[in-house]
Design an enzyme around this catalytic site. Structure first.
Site, PDB file in Angstrom:
ATOM      1  CB  SER A   1      -0.956  -0.044   1.187  1.00 23.52           C
ATOM      2  OG  SER A   1      -1.838   1.025   1.125  1.00 23.52           O
ATOM      3  CG  HIS A   2       0.462   3.552   3.450  1.00 18.52           C
ATOM      4  ND1 HIS A   2      -0.364   2.469   3.617  1.00 18.52           N
ATOM      5  CD2 HIS A   2       1.073   3.749   4.633  1.00 18.52           C
ATOM      6  CE1 HIS A   2      -0.279   2.047   4.867  1.00 18.52           C
ATOM      7  NE2 HIS A   2       0.588   2.795   5.507  1.00 18.52           N
TER       8      HIS A   2
ATOM      9  CG  ASP B   1      -2.956   3.815  -1.408  1.00 13.37           C
ATOM     10  OD1 ASP B   1      -3.695   3.677  -2.403  1.00 13.37           O
ATOM     11  OD2 ASP B   1      -2.950   3.012  -0.462  1.00 13.37           O
TER      12      ASP B   1
ATOM     13  CG  ASP C   1      -3.114  -0.628  -2.187  1.00 19.70           C
ATOM     14  OD1 ASP C   1      -2.878   0.514  -1.732  1.00 19.70           O
ATOM     15  OD2 ASP C   1      -3.819  -1.457  -1.581  1.00 19.70           O
TER      16      ASP C   1
ATOM     17  CG  ASP D   1      -6.280   0.748  -0.670  1.00 22.44           C
ATOM     18  OD1 ASP D   1      -5.385   1.606  -0.652  1.00 22.44           O
ATOM     19  OD2 ASP D   1      -6.252  -0.290   0.031  1.00 22.44           O
ATOM     20  NE  ARG D   2      -3.966   4.107   3.042  1.00 21.84           N
ATOM     21  CZ  ARG D   2      -3.274   4.305   4.149  1.00 21.84           C
ATOM     22  NH1 ARG D   2      -2.873   5.518   4.472  1.00 21.84           N
ATOM     23  NH2 ARG D   2      -2.989   3.303   4.935  1.00 21.84           N
TER      24      ARG D   2
ATOM     25  CE  LYS E   1      -7.430   1.842   2.717  1.00 23.42           C
ATOM     26  NZ  LYS E   1      -7.168   0.496   3.261  1.00 23.42           N
TER      27      LYS E   1
HETATM   28  C1  VG1 Z   1      -3.184   1.899   8.226  1.00 27.02           C
HETATM   29  C2  VG1 Z   1      -4.356   2.839   8.384  1.00 27.02           C
HETATM   30  C3  VG1 Z   1      -5.652   2.075   8.265  1.00 27.02           C
HETATM   31  C4  VG1 Z   1      -5.679   1.321   6.924  1.00 27.02           C
HETATM   32  C5  VG1 Z   1      -4.453   0.445   6.803  1.00 27.02           C
HETATM   33  C6  VG1 Z   1      -4.360  -0.233   5.452  1.00 27.02           C
HETATM   34  O1  VG1 Z   1      -3.190   0.945   9.258  1.00 27.02           O
HETATM   35  O2  VG1 Z   1      -4.298   3.510   9.620  1.00 27.02           O
HETATM   36  O3  VG1 Z   1      -6.730   2.961   8.374  1.00 27.02           O
HETATM   37  O4  VG1 Z   1      -6.828   0.513   6.826  1.00 27.02           O
HETATM   38  O5  VG1 Z   1      -3.269   1.226   6.986  1.00 27.02           O
HETATM   39  O6  VG1 Z   1      -4.328   0.743   4.463  1.00 27.02           O
HETATM   40  P1  VG1 Z   1      -2.270   1.051  10.565  1.00 27.02           P
HETATM   41  O7  VG1 Z   1      -2.486  -0.235  11.303  1.00 27.02           O
HETATM   42  O8  VG1 Z   1      -0.885   1.269  10.078  1.00 27.02           O
HETATM   43  O9  VG1 Z   1      -2.767   2.245  11.311  1.00 27.02           O
HETATM   44  V1  VG1 Z   1      -3.615   0.500   2.974  1.00 27.02           V
HETATM   45  O10 VG1 Z   1      -4.071   1.731   2.019  1.00 27.02           O
HETATM   46  O11 VG1 Z   1      -2.957  -0.890   3.208  1.00 27.02           O
HETATM   47  O12 VG1 Z   1      -4.441  -0.374   2.055  1.00 27.02           O
HETATM   48 CO    CO Z   2      -3.607   1.206   0.119  1.00 25.67          CO
END
Ligand code: VG1
Ligand code: CO
Length: 543
Positions: A113-114, A277, A279, A281-282, A376
């Site tokens: 992801s991010h 982001d 992948d 989803d954000r 998302k």
């Molecule tokens: C973070 C965010 C959470 C989100 C997760 C996956 O988790 O706070 O809101 O669902 O990332 O997002 P954490 O445990 O680091 O607070 V991502 O865009 O993987 O898809």
């Molecule tokens: Co993501």
């Protein structure tokens, strides 16, 4: 091409976190690491025999190699078919959609992801269930259990599959269907939103800048925003996915998407900006000189949902993760619909969406989505905003000002302390936990504590309970501080401190958020002794 059984031993620490298993890329590339986890996915979900899966990822370093390994393992484990995005690319929401429209048994998404990508950065693998959503906790526990007792995995001896052209190929007895990653997703978006109204908006001279941050959304955004909706070429920037995201940090927030923030704050800047982001989803939403916090964005989407064709009939209910601000609750109240509060992570929305109890969901971390998929969806949120802007014919800052005037403003910020020593972070949380009972009635930095607890969620659909989901302290006058440790980091611990204060005074709706939150920030320090525990004077990232 014979299936081959490779002897292995359990590897410690393959426990999925908030969103799948995330580790340093070098860890995933170490002997048997990926293979063990993938075998555990199959075994923890009743075996792969005869099943159909979706496979794709965000294009980060090792995405291509990992996809080939997973295809060979799926074939050796007896899977019937895998639908894979061309060049093994799929955004997370597009993967969710493919799982749903093809009624597959699930999907494997390659993404951290991010988190940054590259040989020295992060990689991740997550399993999504047949509803298209992230594996719920019961399922990730079974996968984790399977990682602890593995003695071997199955893999086919075979050459790489050509994933660069769409069409069907066989790998042993397993069918592989290579699909255009964008096509089905774009068709779905067209059914949800009023594309004609958005086309007219662009025709009228409306200017936008979409920053794909060198990540997977680039091809989706180009195809939809530029080609279908008619935004001028060049409206989508950083649109070619790269294995290290252009050495950037594909996290759509004012810190990491600074280039976009600067462009939108220029005098002659565009009317609307957005980013997504790694992948896809954000999302981040920013108007001309007007950054919209994710919690506010979610509330605005809910308040304006009737302007979007797919939601014109009304929302069944809404849901937000616990640390997300209560701006959404105010909208839900005025709409007369339920607002659910879940733990952090999209997997907790799945049951509410499946049961038809919630239509819109969101998180403070810039994730919003609806029942159109079970993830998302970054680009969906951007199109939702475009649909609202086209219908209301107002600027983002006008829409925000009217929203706050109607509902009050929930000033909100998240302070992250990254790569903190794990023992120190755990001690901070444990210290708070021990004092929860004593806090109510006490005064911290001049604010009275109304209530304090550790959030636990009882899923209203399947009755499962998820405990230990963050410490929350409610302060007099509607203020709130939440402390939790991240479940997506790969280095030490990340402490997240979520700060919120409600303002209804019409004269105080346009203040600087950090200033408006100063008393809450002071209370957070007084409550938790962040400086003392972490040795840090200030957060690493403020969003
Ligand atoms: C973070 C965010 C959470 C989100 C997760 C996956 O988790 O706070 O809101 O669902 O990332 O997002 P954490 O445990 O680091 O607070 V991502 O865009 O993987 O898809
Ligand atoms: Co993501």
């Amino acid at each position: 091409m014979t299936p081959h059984r490779v002897d292995t031993k359990p590897i410690d620490g393959q426990k999925p976190g908030t969103s799948g298993l995330r580790k340093k890329t070098s860890v995933f590339m170490s002997p048997h690491y990926l293979e063990n986890f993938v075998q555990a996915i199959f075994e923890g979900t009743g075996g792969a025999s005869g099943k159909t899966y979706v496979l794709g990822g965000d294009g980060r370093y090792f995405n291509d190699r990992a996809a080939q390994v997973i295809l060979r393992m799926a074939a050796a484990n007896g899977a019937a078919k895998v639908i894979v995005g061309k060049n093994a690319l799929l955004s997370t929401p597009a993967a969710s959609n493919l799982i749903r429209i093809n009624k597959t048994d699930g999907g494997i998404i390659l993404s951290a992801s991010h988190n940054p990508g590259g040989p020295d950065e992060d990689f991740g693998v997550k399993f999504n269930a047949a509803n298209g959503g992230p594996a719920p906790e019961g399922m990730t526990e079974k996968i984790f259990e399977a990682t602890k007792s593995l003695t071997s995995y199955q893999i086919l001896d075979a050459q790489d599959v050509d994933l660069s052209t769409t069409g069907e190929v066989m790998l042993g007895a397993m069918q592989i269907q290579v699909v255009d990653p964008v096509a089905d997703y774009a068709r779905m978006m067209e059914k949800i939103f009023d594309f004609n109204a958005i086309r007219a908006l662009f025709k009228s001279g409306f200017r936008m800048r979409f920053d794909a941050m060198h990540a997977v959304t680039g091809p989706y955004a180009r195809a939809i925003i530029e080609d279908e909706l008619g935004a001028p070429a060049g409206s989508v920037v950083n649109a070619v996915p790269s294995p290290d995201f252009g050495k950037g940090h594909p996290d759509p927030n004012p810190i990491w998407a600074k280039e976009l923030m600067d462009a939108l704050h220029a005098e002659d800047g565009p009317d609307f900006g957005a980013a997504s982001d790694g992948d896809g989803d954000r999302n981040m939403i920013v108007g001309h000189k007007a950054y919209v916090t994710p919690s506010d964005s979610l509330a605005v989407l809910a308040a304006n949902a009737k302007l979007v064709p797919a939601y014109a009939g009304g929302l069944a209910g809404v849901a937000r993760s616990m640390p997300t601000s209560k701006a959404l609750d105010r909208v839900a109240e005025s709409l007369g619909i339920d607002c659910y509060e879940t733990p952090t992570g999209w997997k907790f929305f799945g049951n509410l969406l499946d049961a038809g109890r919630a239509t819109l969901c969101g998180e403070e971390s810039a994730g919003t989505g609806s029942d159109h998929v079970r993830e998302k969806d970054g680009l969906w949120a951007v199109l939702f905003w475009l649909n609202i802007l086209a219908a209301r014919k107002q600027s983002v800052s006008e829409i925000m000002a009217e929203h706050w005037a109607a509902y009050g403003r929930n000033y909100y910020s998240r302070h992250d302390y990254e790569a903190v020593d794990s023992d120190a972070a755990n001690a901070l949380v444990a210290g708070l936990r021990d004092r929860l009972g004593d806090l109510p009635g006490q005064s911290v930095a001049g604010l009275k504590v109304d209530a304090a607890d550790e959030f636990a969620y009882d899923d209203p659909v399947d009755g499962s309970r998820s405990a230990g989901q963050g410490i929350r302290v409610m302060l007099e006058g509607g203020g709130r501080v939440v402390f939790r440790l991240s479940g997506t980091g790969t280095q030490g611990a990340t402490l997240r401190v979520y700060l919120e204060r409600v303002e209804t005074d019409p004269a105080r709706l346009q203040d600087d958020p950090q200033e408006a939150l100063a008393p809450i920030i002071a209370a957070a320090e007084a409550l938790a002794g962040i400086k003392e525990h972490t040795g840090r004077d200030a957060p690493d990232v403020i969003t």
